[in-house]
Write a protein that holds these residues in place. Structure first.
Motif, PDB file in Angstrom:
ATOM      1  N   MET A  50     -15.582  10.522  63.620  1.00  0.00           N
ATOM      2  CA  MET A  50     -16.091  11.653  62.850  1.00  0.00           C
ATOM      3  C   MET A  50     -14.912  12.480  62.335  1.00  0.00           C
ATOM      4  SD  MET A  50     -19.410  11.518  62.821  1.00  0.00           S
ATOM      5  CE  MET A  50     -19.894  13.208  62.429  1.00  0.00           C
ATOM      6  N   SER A  51     -15.030  12.947  61.096  1.00  0.00           N
ATOM      7  CA  SER A  51     -13.974  13.746  60.506  1.00  0.00           C
ATOM      8  C   SER A  51     -13.975  15.142  61.111  1.00  0.00           C
ATOM      9  CB  SER A  51     -14.175  13.838  58.992  1.00  0.00           C
ATOM     10  OG  SER A  51     -13.254  14.751  58.427  1.00  0.00           O
ATOM     11  N   ASP A  52     -12.787  15.736  61.140  1.00  0.00           N
ATOM     12  CA  ASP A  52     -12.670  17.115  61.606  1.00  0.00           C
ATOM     13  C   ASP A  52     -13.108  18.108  60.547  1.00  0.00           C
ATOM     14  OD1 ASP A  52     -11.595  16.227  64.023  1.00  0.00           O
ATOM     15  OD2 ASP A  52      -9.535  16.283  63.246  1.00  0.00           O
ATOM     16  N   TYR A  53     -13.423  17.616  59.346  1.00  0.00           N
ATOM     17  CA  TYR A  53     -13.765  18.491  58.227  1.00  0.00           C
ATOM     18  C   TYR A  53     -15.151  18.145  57.696  1.00  0.00           C
ATOM     19  CZ  TYR A  53      -8.701  19.103  58.384  1.00  0.00           C
ATOM     20  OH  TYR A  53      -7.426  19.352  58.794  1.00  0.00           O
ATOM     21  N   ASP A  54     -15.754  19.137  57.009  1.00  0.00           N
ATOM     22  CA  ASP A  54     -17.070  18.899  56.396  1.00  0.00           C
ATOM     23  C   ASP A  54     -16.963  17.867  55.272  1.00  0.00           C
ATOM     24  OD1 ASP A  54     -18.358  20.856  58.012  1.00  0.00           O
ATOM     25  OD2 ASP A  54     -17.603  22.441  56.683  1.00  0.00           O
ATOM     26  N   TYR A  55     -15.844  17.925  54.540  1.00  0.00           N
ATOM     27  CA  TYR A  55     -15.643  17.014  53.405  1.00  0.00           C
ATOM     28  C   TYR A  55     -14.210  16.500  53.420  1.00  0.00           C
ATOM     29  CZ  TYR A  55     -19.946  19.134  51.673  1.00  0.00           C
ATOM     30  OH  TYR A  55     -21.238  19.574  51.572  1.00  0.00           O
ATOM     31  N   ASP A  56     -14.039  15.322  52.865  1.00  0.00           N
ATOM     32  CA  ASP A  56     -12.683  14.810  52.659  1.00  0.00           C
ATOM     33  C   ASP A  56     -12.017  15.532  51.492  1.00  0.00           C
ATOM     34  OD1 ASP A  56     -12.834  12.732  54.684  1.00  0.00           O
ATOM     35  OD2 ASP A  56     -14.196  11.687  53.304  1.00  0.00           O
ATOM     36  N   LEU A  57     -12.829  15.845  50.481  1.00  0.00           N
ATOM     37  CA  LEU A  57     -12.314  16.530  49.289  1.00  0.00           C
ATOM     38  C   LEU A  57     -13.301  17.574  48.825  1.00  0.00           C
ATOM     39  CD1 LEU A  57     -10.364  16.828  46.840  1.00  0.00           C
ATOM     40  CD2 LEU A  57     -11.707  15.029  45.706  1.00  0.00           C
ATOM     41  N   PHE A  58     -12.784  18.762  48.530  1.00  0.00           N
ATOM     42  CA  PHE A  58     -13.598  19.803  47.903  1.00  0.00           C
ATOM     43  C   PHE A  58     -12.921  20.185  46.595  1.00  0.00           C
ATOM     44  CE2 PHE A  58     -15.694  23.650  46.874  1.00  0.00           C
ATOM     45  CZ  PHE A  58     -16.908  23.647  47.548  1.00  0.00           C
ATOM     46  N   VAL A  59     -13.649  20.019  45.503  1.00  0.00           N
ATOM     47  CA  VAL A  59     -13.117  20.307  44.165  1.00  0.00           C
ATOM     48  C   VAL A  59     -13.672  21.642  43.691  1.00  0.00           C
ATOM     49  CG1 VAL A  59     -12.912  19.506  41.793  1.00  0.00           C
ATOM     50  CG2 VAL A  59     -13.035  17.837  43.666  1.00  0.00           C
ATOM     51  N   ILE A  60     -12.797  22.531  43.269  1.00  0.00           N
ATOM     52  CA  ILE A  60     -13.215  23.807  42.690  1.00  0.00           C
ATOM     53  C   ILE A  60     -13.093  23.694  41.178  1.00  0.00           C
ATOM     54  CG2 ILE A  60     -12.817  26.292  42.599  1.00  0.00           C
ATOM     55  CD1 ILE A  60     -11.583  26.136  45.359  1.00  0.00           C
ATOM     56  N   GLY A  61     -14.236  23.600  40.504  1.00  0.00           N
ATOM     57  CA  GLY A  61     -14.262  23.447  39.054  1.00  0.00           C
ATOM     58  C   GLY A  61     -14.753  22.083  38.640  1.00  0.00           C
ATOM     59  N   ALA A  62     -15.883  22.051  37.933  1.00  0.00           N
ATOM     60  CA  ALA A  62     -16.478  20.770  37.526  1.00  0.00           C
ATOM     61  C   ALA A  62     -16.306  20.545  36.031  1.00  0.00           C
ATOM     62  CB  ALA A  62     -17.954  20.713  37.916  1.00  0.00           C
ATOM     63  N   GLY A  63     -15.071  20.670  35.569  1.00  0.00           N
ATOM     64  CA  GLY A  63     -14.758  20.296  34.195  1.00  0.00           C
ATOM     65  C   GLY A  63     -14.353  18.834  34.134  1.00  0.00           C
ATOM     66  N   SER A  64     -13.704  18.451  33.057  1.00  0.00           N
ATOM     67  CA  SER A  64     -13.359  17.045  32.849  1.00  0.00           C
ATOM     68  C   SER A  64     -12.466  16.505  33.963  1.00  0.00           C
ATOM     69  CB  SER A  64     -12.670  16.878  31.494  1.00  0.00           C
ATOM     70  OG  SER A  64     -13.542  17.235  30.439  1.00  0.00           O
ATOM     71  N   GLY A  65     -11.426  17.266  34.337  1.00  0.00           N
ATOM     72  CA  GLY A  65     -10.514  16.801  35.370  1.00  0.00           C
ATOM     73  C   GLY A  65     -11.157  16.787  36.740  1.00  0.00           C
ATOM     74  N   GLY A  66     -11.912  17.846  37.057  1.00  0.00           N
ATOM     75  CA  GLY A  66     -12.549  17.938  38.360  1.00  0.00           C
ATOM     76  C   GLY A  66     -13.612  16.882  38.576  1.00  0.00           C
ATOM     77  N   VAL A  67     -14.425  16.638  37.561  1.00  0.00           N
ATOM     78  CA  VAL A  67     -15.478  15.628  37.676  1.00  0.00           C
ATOM     79  C   VAL A  67     -14.879  14.238  37.831  1.00  0.00           C
ATOM     80  CG1 VAL A  67     -17.357  14.475  36.427  1.00  0.00           C
ATOM     81  CG2 VAL A  67     -17.253  16.969  36.488  1.00  0.00           C
ATOM     82  N   ARG A  68     -13.838  13.925  37.051  1.00  0.00           N
ATOM     83  CA  ARG A  68     -13.206  12.617  37.180  1.00  0.00           C
ATOM     84  C   ARG A  68     -12.605  12.443  38.581  1.00  0.00           C
ATOM     85  NH1 ARG A  68     -11.114   8.476  33.936  1.00  0.00           N
ATOM     86  NH2 ARG A  68     -12.886   9.059  32.616  1.00  0.00           N
ATOM     87  N   ALA A  69     -11.929  13.470  39.067  1.00  0.00           N
ATOM     88  CA  ALA A  69     -11.332  13.375  40.394  1.00  0.00           C
ATOM     89  C   ALA A  69     -12.395  13.191  41.468  1.00  0.00           C
ATOM     90  CB  ALA A  69     -10.502  14.627  40.673  1.00  0.00           C
ATOM     91  N   ALA A  70     -13.500  13.920  41.349  1.00  0.00           N
ATOM     92  CA  ALA A  70     -14.585  13.827  42.330  1.00  0.00           C
ATOM     93  C   ALA A  70     -15.213  12.434  42.310  1.00  0.00           C
ATOM     94  CB  ALA A  70     -15.640  14.897  42.040  1.00  0.00           C
ATOM     95  N   ARG A  71     -15.477  11.934  41.105  1.00  0.00           N
ATOM     96  CA  ARG A  71     -16.140  10.626  40.974  1.00  0.00           C
ATOM     97  C   ARG A  71     -15.268   9.497  41.520  1.00  0.00           C
ATOM     98  NH1 ARG A  71     -16.175   6.495  37.281  1.00  0.00           N
ATOM     99  NH2 ARG A  71     -14.928   7.565  35.696  1.00  0.00           N
TER     100      ARG A  71
END
Length: 448
Positions: free
Chosen positions: A1-22
């Motif tokens: 189990m991870s020590d964190y809620d998420y592996d990655l949290f992205v602040i901002g769902a613009g072009s760069g953020g959405v691509r990084a998240a996906r």
């Protein structure tokens, strides 16, 4: 189990953020993204996509006139701003839904609220909830700058311009960059009297001198006014709702709408970056290394908030490279050389590589090839507007180091030609390519 809620949290769902998240999710990461406005970011919601649709709409003004020379019985046509505005905003809604669907399909959790950084691995949400993440990616983009002058609140920025209720008769645009010149062309074609007010004596700083001079010449012939070396003094609002723009050392300008297009600044304020020790430069941009890592080991940043190259495709590449580097076991950097760019003015500009001045300063001896011509369509339409194509060649190697174009469909032509510049092809390679006749693009292989 991870020590964190998420592996990655992205602040901002613009072009760069959405691509990084996906891409991060595709690599197996548990990902969340927070967006306080609408998924899609500046480009999709209030930038290049709706603007380009307005550019298409504006082109019909000239196309309808030209059609008569091509035998079409075109009656006098009226223009309804609200129809175009509402159709454009409906398409923005459609794209917003597609971006959200992309996140959902890739099992990315979306928080539709503001998020700030509470610590190197902690994010505070506007709802009061706090979550943790192994890595945090800041992709909050940039925000229009408004000059600090009296009455500035009476103007609008590119954020609000897509929502205006009526098409103004008189428009003042502050600035000389691509946003200023693009909206000057749009408003002019829709019938407004347009004045560009620029505090310097240059438009489109960074573009080749001959190309930007050609746009200035064509714009003035069309009837767009320019005020150079004209800093604002103050803005006054009259009782009837019109504005009086007062310029230092010049006559005041009466208008119905004032659009500030005076640049964009990294959207980094109030994000809590100091809570993770993230360093900013003097422009408010987040400092990052070649892998988009900040001064905090667990915090990264991509896109306009880093102020490297403020272009949507660059933010997308940075987001993708980040995901591959951190979660894909494939460290990747973004190559910032020979990035093509465009100005969707009337007519549009396309450019890639070095300008003539840059090439002379860097390389010393260069060869310059130009073609100054009227497109076939303009000839028959009895339109005197001339296109200009310019090729910069390193005299020592014969390598093409820059291409600059202004004319119909210049960005569409430039995109393909940019591949050749990026690949390091020579002038001889262009010369050896058979022309596609008749086309405007053939001028690129016929340059003398």
């Amino acid at each position: 189990m991870s020590d964190y809620d998420y592996d990655l949290f992205v602040i901002g769902a613009g072009s760069g953020g959405v691509r990084a998240a996906r891409i991060s999710a595709a690599h197996g990461a548990k990902v969340a993204v927070a967006e306080e406005y609408r998924v899609g970011g500046t480009c999709v919601i209030r930038g290049c996509v709706p603007k380009k649709l307005l550019v298409y709409g504006a082109h019909f003004a000239e196309d309808l006139k030209d059609a008569r020379r091509f035998g079409w019985d075109v009656p006098e046509c009226g223009f309804n701003w609200k129809t175009l505005r509402d159709n454009v905003l409906a398409d923005v809604d459609r794209l917003n839904g597609i971006y959200q669907q992309t996140l959902d399909t890739n099992s990315v959790t979306t928080f539709h609220e503001r998020a700030t950084i509470a610590g190197p691995h902690e994010i505070a949400l506007a709802s009061g909830e706090k979550v943790t993440a192994r890595y945090i990616l800041v992709a909050t983009g940039a925000w229009p700058m408004v000059p600090d002058i009296e009455g500035a609140e009476h103007g609008i920025t590119s954020n609000e311009v897509f929502h205006i209720d009526e098409m103004p008769k008189r428009v003042v645009i502050a600035g000389g960059g691509y946003i200023a010149n693009e909206f000057a062309g749009i408003f002019h074609e829709f019938g407004a009297h347009v004045t560009i007010v620029n505090r310097s004596d240059t438009i489109l700083r960074g573009y080749d001198t001959q190309i930007r001079d050609r746009l200035l010449q064509i714009s003035m012939v069309k009837g767009i006014n320019f005020r150079f070396n004209a800093p604002f003094e103050k803005i006054e609002k009259n009782e009837d709702g019109t504005l009086c723009v007062r310029i230092k050392g010049g006559d005041p300008i009466a208008c119905d709408l004032l659009l500030f297009a005076t640049g964009r600044q990294p959207n980094s304020k109030g994000l809590g970056l100091e809570n993770a020790g993230v360093e900013l430069d003097d422009q408010g941009a987040i400092k990052v290394d070649e892998f988009s890592k900040t001064s905090c080991e667990s915090v990264y940043a991509v896109g306009d908030v880093t102020n490297r190259v403020q272009l949507t495709p660059v933010a997308i590449r940075e987001g993708h490279a980040f995901a591959d580097t951190v979660f894909g076991n494939n460290p990747r950097k973004v190559d910032y050389t020979n990035i093509p760019s465009a100005v969707f003015s009337h007519p549009p500009i396309g450019a890639v590589g070095m300008t003539e001045a840059e090439a002379r300063n860097k390389l010393g001896t260069v060869k310059v090839y130009t073609s100054d011509f009227r497109a076939m369509k303009n000839v028959l339409a009895n339109r005197n507007e001339r296109a200009l194509y310019k090729m910069i060649v390193d005299a020592a190697t014969d390598k093409v180091v820059g291409l600059h174009m202004i004319g119909p469909d210049a960005p569409e032509i430039l995109q393909a030609a940019a591949v050749a510049v990026k690949a390091g092809l020579t002038k001889q390679d262009f010369d050896d390519t058979v022309a596609l006749h008749p086309s405007m693009a053939e001028e690129l292989v016929l340059l003398k």
